[in-house]
Design a protein around this motif. Structure first.
Motif, PDB file in Angstrom:
ATOM      1  N   GLY A  86       0.771  -0.758   0.460  1.00 58.46           N
ATOM      2  CA  GLY A  86      -0.508   0.367  -0.019  1.00 58.46           C
ATOM      3  C   GLY A  86       0.884   1.502  -0.305  1.00 58.46           C
ATOM      4  N   GLY A  87       0.160   2.571   0.194  1.00 56.83           N
ATOM      5  CA  GLY A  87       1.041   3.968   0.393  1.00 56.83           C
ATOM      6  C   GLY A  87       2.149   3.876  -1.611  1.00 56.83           C
ATOM      7  N   LEU A  88       1.784   3.254  -2.638  1.00 56.51           N
ATOM      8  CA  LEU A  88       1.974   3.589  -3.368  1.00 56.51           C
ATOM      9  C   LEU A  88       1.455   4.749  -4.639  1.00 56.51           C
ATOM     10  N   VAL A  89       2.585   6.035  -5.405  1.00 60.84           N
ATOM     11  CA  VAL A  89       1.741   6.181  -6.645  1.00 60.84           C
ATOM     12  C   VAL A  89       3.190   6.009  -7.425  1.00 60.84           C
ATOM     13  N   ILE A  90       2.822   5.971  -9.267  1.00 60.66           N
ATOM     14  CA  ILE A  90       3.486   6.320  -9.478  1.00 60.66           C
ATOM     15  C   ILE A  90       3.154   7.330  -9.942  1.00 60.66           C
ATOM     16  N   LEU A  91       5.221   7.702 -10.472  1.00 61.74           N
ATOM     17  CA  LEU A  91       5.286   8.721 -11.184  1.00 61.74           C
ATOM     18  C   LEU A  91       5.313   8.795 -12.932  1.00 61.74           C
ATOM     19  N   THR A  92       4.932   9.170 -14.012  1.00 62.49           N
ATOM     20  CA  THR A  92       5.637   8.542 -15.256  1.00 62.49           C
ATOM     21  C   THR A  92       5.324  10.016 -15.961  1.00 62.49           C
ATOM     22  N   ASP A  93       5.599   9.827 -17.387  1.00 59.52           N
ATOM     23  CA  ASP A  93       5.426  10.888 -18.644  1.00 59.52           C
ATOM     24  C   ASP A  93       3.912  11.003 -19.368  1.00 59.52           C
ATOM     25  N   ASP A  94       3.311  11.440 -20.193  1.00 53.42           N
ATOM     26  CA  ASP A  94       2.409  10.950 -21.327  1.00 53.42           C
ATOM     27  C   ASP A  94       2.721  10.041 -22.288  1.00 53.42           C
TER      28      ASP A  94
ATOM     29  N   ALA B  50      -2.059   0.895  -9.166  1.00 51.02           N
ATOM     30  CA  ALA B  50      -1.615   2.284  -8.157  1.00 51.02           C
ATOM     31  C   ALA B  50      -2.144   3.985  -8.450  1.00 51.02           C
ATOM     32  N   PRO B  51      -2.161   4.931  -7.614  1.00 53.84           N
ATOM     33  CA  PRO B  51      -2.646   5.858  -8.373  1.00 53.84           C
ATOM     34  C   PRO B  51      -1.699   6.318  -9.681  1.00 53.84           C
ATOM     35  N   VAL B  52      -1.617   7.033 -10.201  1.00 52.57           N
ATOM     36  CA  VAL B  52      -0.529   7.263 -11.358  1.00 52.57           C
ATOM     37  C   VAL B  52      -0.407   8.841 -11.876  1.00 52.57           C
ATOM     38  N   ILE B  53       0.646   9.619 -11.143  1.00 52.62           N
ATOM     39  CA  ILE B  53       0.397  11.274 -11.599  1.00 52.62           C
ATOM     40  C   ILE B  53       1.200  11.021 -12.975  1.00 52.62           C
ATOM     41  N   SER B  54       1.099  11.401 -13.408  1.00 53.96           N
ATOM     42  CA  SER B  54       1.614  11.477 -15.474  1.00 53.96           C
ATOM     43  C   SER B  54       2.110  13.568 -15.890  1.00 53.96           C
ATOM     44  N   ILE B  55       3.170  13.515 -16.138  1.00 49.17           N
ATOM     45  CA  ILE B  55       3.536  15.148 -16.312  1.00 49.17           C
ATOM     46  C   ILE B  55       4.219  14.958 -18.139  1.00 49.17           C
ATOM     47  N   LYS B  56       4.093  16.343 -18.309  1.00 47.05           N
ATOM     48  CA  LYS B  56       4.449  16.678 -19.753  1.00 47.05           C
ATOM     49  C   LYS B  56       5.556  16.070 -19.828  1.00 47.05           C
ATOM     50  N   PRO B  57       6.065  15.321 -21.043  1.00 49.58           N
ATOM     51  CA  PRO B  57       7.696  14.611 -21.805  1.00 49.58           C
ATOM     52  C   PRO B  57       8.326  16.051 -21.546  1.00 49.58           C
TER      53      PRO B  57
ATOM     54  N   GLY C 117       4.867   5.862   3.008  1.00 47.07           N
ATOM     55  CA  GLY C 117       4.709   5.938   0.807  1.00 47.07           C
ATOM     56  C   GLY C 117       5.934   5.689   0.117  1.00 47.07           C
ATOM     57  N   PHE C 118       6.233   5.012  -1.070  1.00 48.19           N
ATOM     58  CA  PHE C 118       6.579   4.808  -1.840  1.00 48.19           C
ATOM     59  C   PHE C 118       5.947   5.646  -3.737  1.00 48.19           C
ATOM     60  N   VAL C 119       6.900   6.283  -3.697  1.00 51.33           N
ATOM     61  CA  VAL C 119       7.316   6.698  -5.302  1.00 51.33           C
ATOM     62  C   VAL C 119       7.594   5.871  -6.873  1.00 51.33           C
ATOM     63  N   LEU C 120       7.217   5.827  -7.063  1.00 58.30           N
ATOM     64  CA  LEU C 120       7.778   4.627  -8.697  1.00 58.30           C
ATOM     65  C   LEU C 120       7.477   5.322  -9.476  1.00 58.30           C
TER      66      LEU C 120
END
Length: 345
Positions: free
Chosen positions: A31-39, A52-59, A85-88
């Motif tokens: 638990g406590g995972l969030v994923i950071l990626t780009d579009d 897990a919840p995904v947060i996406s940024i502009k490349p 928490g943990f950021v992937l």
């Protein structure tokens, strides 16, 4: 598959070369995972992301700033991420830089790891614990040293890279060879045709060698205290200026910076002209030396914002014979004067 362990004090960071990226599911907390990626990465691989919840940024480099960082921190808060928490980070160099810095400062530090999707991040950006964002046109001026728990480097993911992104990462591999290992340089030179086609088996071996070389330097001097790690900045002094002013991709800008550093090193008599010519010819083979169009005055002004400077002096990395490099504290004016003389010769 090969695991490379980076041991620093009582901390470890594992880099997995040739591992299927989907194996990341076995390394994550429940638990406590969030994923950071780009579009771009999300559009290609998003359906296979861990649940897990995904947060996406502009490349791209333009996302690597404090405004983006603040937005992402709010996203972590909205997702209920606390100090357990943990950021992937799933992406290339920009995503890894931002994910690492975000995790390092959010609630004074939470856990993080990377799935590295570009050649640039597999050989350099995701390995070594440097995390940072830019301020204006000044690169990586706000940052920290903190190691990810793991980095997964799946060479199959490189097949989806645009060609210019692939070659941009190749510049960092060549840099590592020029300053640390003559044998790696020879391997790249000998296999340059197969490297152009992104042969996965060959790349796995070359990337593993490059990561081991960088890891050995990082373990010896994680925070650039002794100066050993500074040699990894070869090509970056001029390269960061070119990247900031022109918007050129990082690897191409660093390649141009390496060519300039080779010319300056030759002028100072540190190595043979033949070897420097071979280095520049290899960079040219991969079309890594576009015309940057900057004059000496622009370089002189921008070098004074370099984070490696002390007063008007900069720790400048010079190339010796292939496989060796040295750091010298040089006055900015001296560097620029030598640069001007190389342009006139």
């Amino acid at each position: 598959m090969e695991r490379i362990r980076i041991n620093i004090g009582n901390r470890t960071s594992d880099v997995f070369i040739g591992m299927d990226w989907r194996a990341v599911n076995d390394m994550l907390p429940s638990g406590g995972l969030v994923i950071l990626t780009d579009d771009n990465i999300r559009s290609i691989y998003g359906k296979e992301f861990p649940d897990a919840p995904v947060i996406s940024i502009k490349p791209g480099e333009e996302s690597k700033n404090l405004t983006t960082l603040g937005t992402l921190a709010q996203g972590l808060l909205d997702a209920g991420i606390d100090r357990s928490g943990f950021v992937l980070g799933i992406g290339g160099g920009v995503v890894c830089d931002i994910a690492g810095f975000l995790a390092s400062v959010y609630m004074r530090g939470i856990r993080f790891g990377f799935v590295s999707t570009s050649l640039l991040s597999q050989v350099d950006a995701s390995v070594g614990g440097k995390n940072a964002v830019n301020v204006g046109k000044v690169k990586n001026i706000l940052g920290c040293f903190r190691q990810p728990e793991f980095v997964i480097c799946d060479q199959k993911m490189l097949k989806t890279l645009p060609r210019d992104e692939y070659f941009s990462g190749l510049a960092e591999m060549i840099k590592t060879a020029v300053i640390l290992d003559e044998n790696l340089f020879s391997s790249i030179l000998k296999n340059k045709e197969k490297i152009k086609t992104a042969d996965p088996g060959l790349l796995e071996n070359l990337i593993a060698t490059a990561v081991k070389l960088k890891a050995s330097v990082v373990m010896e001097d994680e925070k650039e205290v002794t100066g050993k790690r500074m040699i990894l900045n070869f090509g970056h002094t001029f390269g960061h200026v070119i990247e900031a002013v022109t918007g050129m991709k990082h690897g191409y800008a660093v390649a141009c910076g390496m060519a300039i550093a080779c010319d300056i090193s030759a002028n100072m008599g540190l190595g043979s002209a033949e070897e420097y010519t071979t280095v520049k010819s290899l960079l040219n083979y991969f079309d890594l030396l576009p015309d940057h169009g900057l004059d000496a005055d622009v370089f002189q002004k921008m070098l004074l914002t370099d984070k490696k400077k002390e007063g008007r002096k900069i720790n400048f990395v010079l190339a010796g014979p292939v496989g060796k490099a040295e750091v010298r504290k040089m006055d900015v004016d001296e560097i620029i004067n030598i640069y001007r003389s190389t342009k006139m010769s």
